[in-house]
Scaffold this active site. Structure first.
Site, PDB file in Angstrom:
ATOM      1  N   TYR A   1     -13.097 -51.026  -6.771  1.00 39.64           N
ATOM      2  CA  TYR A   1     -13.870 -50.806  -8.003  1.00 39.64           C
ATOM      3  C   TYR A   1     -14.955 -51.855  -8.155  1.00 39.64           C
ATOM      4  O   TYR A   1     -16.147 -51.542  -8.280  1.00 39.64           O
ATOM      5  CB  TYR A   1     -12.939 -50.829  -9.232  1.00 39.64           C
ATOM      6  CG  TYR A   1     -13.682 -51.035 -10.542  1.00 39.64           C
ATOM      7  CD1 TYR A   1     -14.572 -50.080 -11.019  1.00 39.64           C
ATOM      8  CD2 TYR A   1     -13.503 -52.207 -11.299  1.00 39.64           C
ATOM      9  CE1 TYR A   1     -15.269 -50.277 -12.216  1.00 39.64           C
ATOM     10  CE2 TYR A   1     -14.187 -52.410 -12.488  1.00 39.64           C
ATOM     11  CZ  TYR A   1     -15.069 -51.439 -12.942  1.00 39.64           C
ATOM     12  OH  TYR A   1     -15.764 -51.636 -14.116  1.00 39.64           O
TER      13      TYR A   1
ATOM     14  N   THR B   1     -19.958 -55.181 -14.806  1.00 40.59           N
ATOM     15  CA  THR B   1     -18.701 -55.804 -15.216  1.00 40.59           C
ATOM     16  C   THR B   1     -18.577 -57.243 -14.712  1.00 40.59           C
ATOM     17  O   THR B   1     -19.150 -57.589 -13.676  1.00 40.59           O
ATOM     18  CB  THR B   1     -17.518 -54.972 -14.665  1.00 40.59           C
ATOM     19  OG1 THR B   1     -16.314 -55.728 -14.766  1.00 40.59           O
ATOM     20  CG2 THR B   1     -17.702 -54.625 -13.192  1.00 40.59           C
TER      21      THR B   1
ATOM     22  N   LYS C   1     -19.144 -51.684  -7.947  1.00 37.99           N
ATOM     23  CA  LYS C   1     -20.016 -52.104  -9.050  1.00 37.99           C
ATOM     24  C   LYS C   1     -21.010 -53.172  -8.560  1.00 37.99           C
ATOM     25  O   LYS C   1     -22.177 -53.172  -8.963  1.00 37.99           O
ATOM     26  CB  LYS C   1     -19.197 -52.636 -10.224  1.00 37.99           C
ATOM     27  CG  LYS C   1     -18.326 -51.609 -10.928  1.00 37.99           C
ATOM     28  CD  LYS C   1     -19.085 -50.501 -11.634  1.00 37.99           C
ATOM     29  CE  LYS C   1     -19.803 -50.945 -12.881  1.00 37.99           C
ATOM     30  NZ  LYS C   1     -20.413 -49.797 -13.611  1.00 37.99           N
TER      31      LYS C   1
ATOM     32  N   GLU D   1     -16.104 -58.238 -13.332  1.00 43.26           N
ATOM     33  CA  GLU D   1     -15.243 -58.200 -12.136  1.00 43.26           C
ATOM     34  C   GLU D   1     -16.033 -58.368 -10.840  1.00 43.26           C
ATOM     35  O   GLU D   1     -15.450 -58.656  -9.799  1.00 43.26           O
ATOM     36  CB  GLU D   1     -14.423 -56.901 -12.123  1.00 43.26           C
ATOM     37  CG  GLU D   1     -13.558 -56.806 -13.365  1.00 43.26           C
ATOM     38  CD  GLU D   1     -12.460 -55.764 -13.314  1.00 43.26           C
ATOM     39  OE1 GLU D   1     -12.007 -55.411 -12.217  1.00 43.26           O
ATOM     40  OE2 GLU D   1     -12.047 -55.317 -14.392  1.00 43.26           O
TER      41      GLU D   1
HETATM   42  P1  NAD Z   1     -14.394 -44.707 -18.689  1.00 43.76           P
HETATM   43  O1  NAD Z   1     -13.653 -44.477 -17.419  1.00 43.76           O
HETATM   44  O2  NAD Z   1     -13.661 -44.651 -19.984  1.00 43.76           O
HETATM   45  O3  NAD Z   1     -15.596 -43.647 -18.804  1.00 43.76           O
HETATM   46  C1  NAD Z   1     -16.394 -43.297 -17.726  1.00 43.76           C
HETATM   47  C2  NAD Z   1     -17.149 -42.022 -18.097  1.00 43.76           C
HETATM   48  O4  NAD Z   1     -18.008 -41.687 -16.999  1.00 43.76           O
HETATM   49  C3  NAD Z   1     -16.239 -40.806 -18.335  1.00 43.76           C
HETATM   50  O5  NAD Z   1     -16.648 -40.124 -19.483  1.00 43.76           O
HETATM   51  C4  NAD Z   1     -16.441 -39.956 -17.089  1.00 43.76           C
HETATM   52  O6  NAD Z   1     -16.263 -38.565 -17.313  1.00 43.76           O
HETATM   53  C5  NAD Z   1     -17.880 -40.301 -16.708  1.00 43.76           C
HETATM   54  N1  NAD Z   1     -18.149 -40.091 -15.283  1.00 43.76           N
HETATM   55  C6  NAD Z   1     -17.408 -40.512 -14.233  1.00 43.76           C
HETATM   56  N2  NAD Z   1     -17.972 -40.106 -13.077  1.00 43.76           N
HETATM   57  C7  NAD Z   1     -19.116 -39.451 -13.413  1.00 43.76           C
HETATM   58  C8  NAD Z   1     -20.140 -38.807 -12.658  1.00 43.76           C
HETATM   59  N3  NAD Z   1     -20.094 -38.764 -11.325  1.00 43.76           N
HETATM   60  N4  NAD Z   1     -21.158 -38.237 -13.321  1.00 43.76           N
HETATM   61  C9  NAD Z   1     -21.212 -38.252 -14.690  1.00 43.76           C
HETATM   62  N5  NAD Z   1     -20.263 -38.831 -15.449  1.00 43.76           N
HETATM   63  C10 NAD Z   1     -19.230 -39.428 -14.813  1.00 43.76           C
HETATM   64  O7  NAD Z   1     -15.133 -46.098 -18.503  1.00 43.76           O
HETATM   65  P2  NAD Z   1     -15.471 -47.216 -19.585  1.00 43.76           P
HETATM   66  O8  NAD Z   1     -14.320 -48.110 -19.718  1.00 43.76           O
HETATM   67  O9  NAD Z   1     -16.072 -46.572 -20.779  1.00 43.76           O
HETATM   68  O10 NAD Z   1     -16.604 -48.014 -18.788  1.00 43.76           O
HETATM   69  C11 NAD Z   1     -17.974 -47.663 -18.925  1.00 43.76           C
HETATM   70  C12 NAD Z   1     -18.795 -48.555 -18.039  1.00 43.76           C
HETATM   71  O11 NAD Z   1     -18.588 -49.918 -18.418  1.00 43.76           O
HETATM   72  C13 NAD Z   1     -18.437 -48.464 -16.554  1.00 43.76           C
HETATM   73  O12 NAD Z   1     -19.613 -48.522 -15.812  1.00 43.76           O
HETATM   74  C14 NAD Z   1     -17.576 -49.693 -16.311  1.00 43.76           C
HETATM   75  O13 NAD Z   1     -17.712 -50.143 -14.981  1.00 43.76           O
HETATM   76  C15 NAD Z   1     -18.182 -50.684 -17.290  1.00 43.76           C
HETATM   77  N6  NAD Z   1     -17.264 -51.723 -17.791  1.00 43.76           N
HETATM   78  C16 NAD Z   1     -16.079 -51.381 -18.387  1.00 43.76           C
HETATM   79  C17 NAD Z   1     -15.260 -52.391 -18.897  1.00 43.76           C
HETATM   80  C18 NAD Z   1     -13.970 -52.055 -19.608  1.00 43.76           C
HETATM   81  O14 NAD Z   1     -13.244 -52.993 -19.984  1.00 43.76           O
HETATM   82  N7  NAD Z   1     -13.642 -50.806 -19.856  1.00 43.76           N
HETATM   83  C19 NAD Z   1     -15.617 -53.726 -18.769  1.00 43.76           C
HETATM   84  C20 NAD Z   1     -16.839 -54.044 -18.145  1.00 43.76           C
HETATM   85  C21 NAD Z   1     -17.651 -53.019 -17.678  1.00 43.76           C
HETATM   86  P1  TYD Z   2      -6.807 -53.227 -16.677  1.00 50.81           P
HETATM   87  O1  TYD Z   2      -6.819 -52.695 -18.058  1.00 50.81           O
HETATM   88  O2  TYD Z   2      -6.510 -52.279 -15.559  1.00 50.81           O
HETATM   89  O3  TYD Z   2      -8.209 -53.949 -16.465  1.00 50.81           O
HETATM   90  P2  TYD Z   2      -8.736 -54.837 -15.203  1.00 50.81           P
HETATM   91  O4  TYD Z   2      -7.746 -54.834 -14.130  1.00 50.81           O
HETATM   92  O5  TYD Z   2      -9.980 -54.100 -14.830  1.00 50.81           O
HETATM   93  O6  TYD Z   2      -8.973 -56.190 -15.770  1.00 50.81           O
HETATM   94  O7  TYD Z   2      -5.768 -54.415 -16.583  1.00 50.81           O
HETATM   95  C1  TYD Z   2      -5.884 -55.591 -17.376  1.00 50.81           C
HETATM   96  C2  TYD Z   2      -4.823 -56.562 -16.919  1.00 50.81           C
HETATM   97  O8  TYD Z   2      -3.525 -56.028 -17.183  1.00 50.81           O
HETATM   98  C3  TYD Z   2      -4.854 -56.831 -15.424  1.00 50.81           C
HETATM   99  O9  TYD Z   2      -4.521 -58.196 -15.186  1.00 50.81           O
HETATM  100  C4  TYD Z   2      -3.762 -55.941 -14.866  1.00 50.81           C
HETATM  101  C5  TYD Z   2      -2.747 -55.914 -15.980  1.00 50.81           C
HETATM  102  N1  TYD Z   2      -1.972 -54.664 -16.095  1.00 50.81           N
HETATM  103  C6  TYD Z   2      -0.558 -54.724 -16.148  1.00 50.81           C
HETATM  104  O10 TYD Z   2       0.059 -55.812 -16.069  1.00 50.81           O
HETATM  105  N2  TYD Z   2       0.118 -53.552 -16.276  1.00 50.81           N
HETATM  106  C7  TYD Z   2      -0.516 -52.335 -16.340  1.00 50.81           C
HETATM  107  O11 TYD Z   2       0.168 -51.295 -16.442  1.00 50.81           O
HETATM  108  C8  TYD Z   2      -1.953 -52.312 -16.299  1.00 50.81           C
HETATM  109  C9  TYD Z   2      -2.692 -51.005 -16.360  1.00 50.81           C
HETATM  110  C10 TYD Z   2      -2.637 -53.499 -16.177  1.00 50.81           C
END
Ligand code: NAD
Ligand code: TYD
Length: 339
Positions: free
Chosen positions: A149, A125, A153, A127
């Site tokens: 978090y 990420t 990562k 982040e």
């Molecule tokens: P998510 O929370 O929606 O999904 C995570 C999945 O991992 C779930 O299906 C959960 O059941 C599974 N999981 C959790 N712990 C586990 C374990 N111990 N063993 C097996 N499975 C497990 O997350 P996401 O938003 O789809 O993110 C996926 C990846 O992308 C993550 O590594 C996250 O750090 C990265 N990422 C996400 C974003 C975002 O905006 N969502 C941005 C950048 C990077």
């Molecule tokens: P989020 O979806 O939790 O992603 P991240 O913090 O990993 O970027 O949040 C996106 C942005 O929105 C972040 O600046 C926090 C803000 N936020 C709110 O203002 N209210 C909320 O209820 C949530 C979940 C996030």
């Protein structure tokens, strides 16, 4: 090609499985997921009966279970999405983030070495870089994670790179900006705003609401990950940014306007501790080396996303499991909002 996808029942993982099965119909996918509160088998409706798809419920921290799966399936590649992924949860309960995001990754790295995996793609990420006032982070920027978090990562990224250098594991990393789109669990910002607005519930906006995220439509990220999997160089890191920087307040207003809901739903609440002000990624490297750029503007992505959530109310209802509700009951009462 046979690929182990971990965390394939989550938001990005499930989108990636749909993407790969459509783009490369001959590929075999083995999806390993623990099915935490964020994992939802409903996200894979339609693919579960295909002969090229297998689901295995398992924890990536369980080395015996992982060995069994690697031994049985002998994958060519591993794409690791599995993680605890919500910053707010990492602030209230960091231990599981260290367990899954660091220990789980090292378990997968060991198995990948032992079973001579040809490519290990770790999904990270933006982040990990921390917050940036001006300019953009490149892949060479110093890592200054702010939350448990992002710290977990960053630790995982360091482990992946150490396995490349020490053991010659053919691994690489993508670091993407904030994703949005179908199948995102409604605790993350965009689906939370849509879900609350649809139910005329208050929308908590942290601090002054002017924090900036660079939003990428999830399908664009899946396309980039697929390109990196095939064309990326071992040991390299690739930033994947949407090039759509928006303040949180802007995002809420856009969603409310599209749903014809009043601005009075916005509730300014206490800021998140350690809240990063701005994320911004340079994507010069992936453009130059891989030839990828994002396709979806924020305006068109948010329109598609709102449409998806409006058309999938049963899915939305089903995500409201016990875990989801009890977390939010505590959370909303802490924020001074009733659920
Ligand atoms: P998510 O929370 O929606 O999904 C995570 C999945 O991992 C779930 O299906 C959960 O059941 C599974 N999981 C959790 N712990 C586990 C374990 N111990 N063993 C097996 N499975 C497990 O997350 P996401 O938003 O789809 O993110 C996926 C990846 O992308 C993550 O590594 C996250 O750090 C990265 N990422 C996400 C974003 C975002 O905006 N969502 C941005 C950048 C990077
Ligand atoms: P989020 O979806 O939790 O992603 P991240 O913090 O990993 O970027 O949040 C996106 C942005 O929105 C972040 O600046 C926090 C803000 N936020 C709110 O203002 N209210 C909320 O209820 C949530 C979940 C996030």
């Amino acid at each position: 090609m046979k690929i182990i996808v971990t965390g394939g029942c989550g938001f990005i993982g499930s989108n990636f499985i749909h993407y790969v099965m459509h783009k490369h119909p001959s590929y075999h996918i083995v999806n390993i997921d623990k099915l935490t509160y964020a994992g939802n088998l409903e996200n894979l409706k339609g693919v579960e009966r295909k002969s090229t798809y297998r689901f295995i419920k398992a924890d990536i921290c369980n080395s015996i279970a992982m060995k069994k799966v690697f031994d049985h399936y002998r994958p060519h590649a591993v794409v690791n999405f599995a993680a605890e992924s919500h910053v707010d949860r990492s602030i209230s309960a960091p231990a599981v983030f260290v367990k899954t995001n660091v220990l789980g990754v090292s378990t997968l790295l060991n198995c990948s070495l032992e079973y001579s995996v040809q490519k290990f793609l770790h999904i990270s990420t933006d982040e990990v870089y921390g917050s940036i006032q001006r300019g953009k982070f490149t892949e060479k920027s110093v890592l200054e994670p702010s939350s448990p978090y992002s710290a977990s990562k960053a630790a995982a990224d360091a482990m992946v790179l150490a396995y490349v250098k020490t053991y010659g594991l053919p691994a690489l990393i993508t670091r993407s900006s904030n994703n949005y789109g179908p199948f995102q669990f409604p605790e993350k910002f965009i689906p939370l705003v849509i879900n609350n607005a649809l139910k005329d519930k208050k929308i908590p906006l942290y601090g002054d609401g002017r924090n900036i995220r660079d939003w990428i439509y999830v399908e664009d990220n899946c396309e980039a990950i697929d390109h990196v999997l095939h064309k990326g160089r071992i040991g390299e890191i690739y930033n994947i940014g949407g090039q759509n920087e928006r303040e949180n307040i802007f995002v809420i207003r856009a969603i409310l306007k599209s749903l014809r809901k009043p601005a009075s739903l916005i509730a300014y609440v206490k800021d998140r501790p350690g809240h990063d002000r701005r994320y911004a990624l340079s994507i010069a490297k992936i453009k130059r080396h891989i030839g990828w750029t994002p396709r979806t503007s924020f305006e068109s992505g948010i329109k598609k996303t709102i449409h998806w959530y409006k058309s999938n109310t049963p899915w939305l209802r089903n995500t409201e499991t016990g875990a989801y509700r009890s977390f939010y009951t505590k959370y909303y009462s802490k924020m001074g909002l009733s659920e």
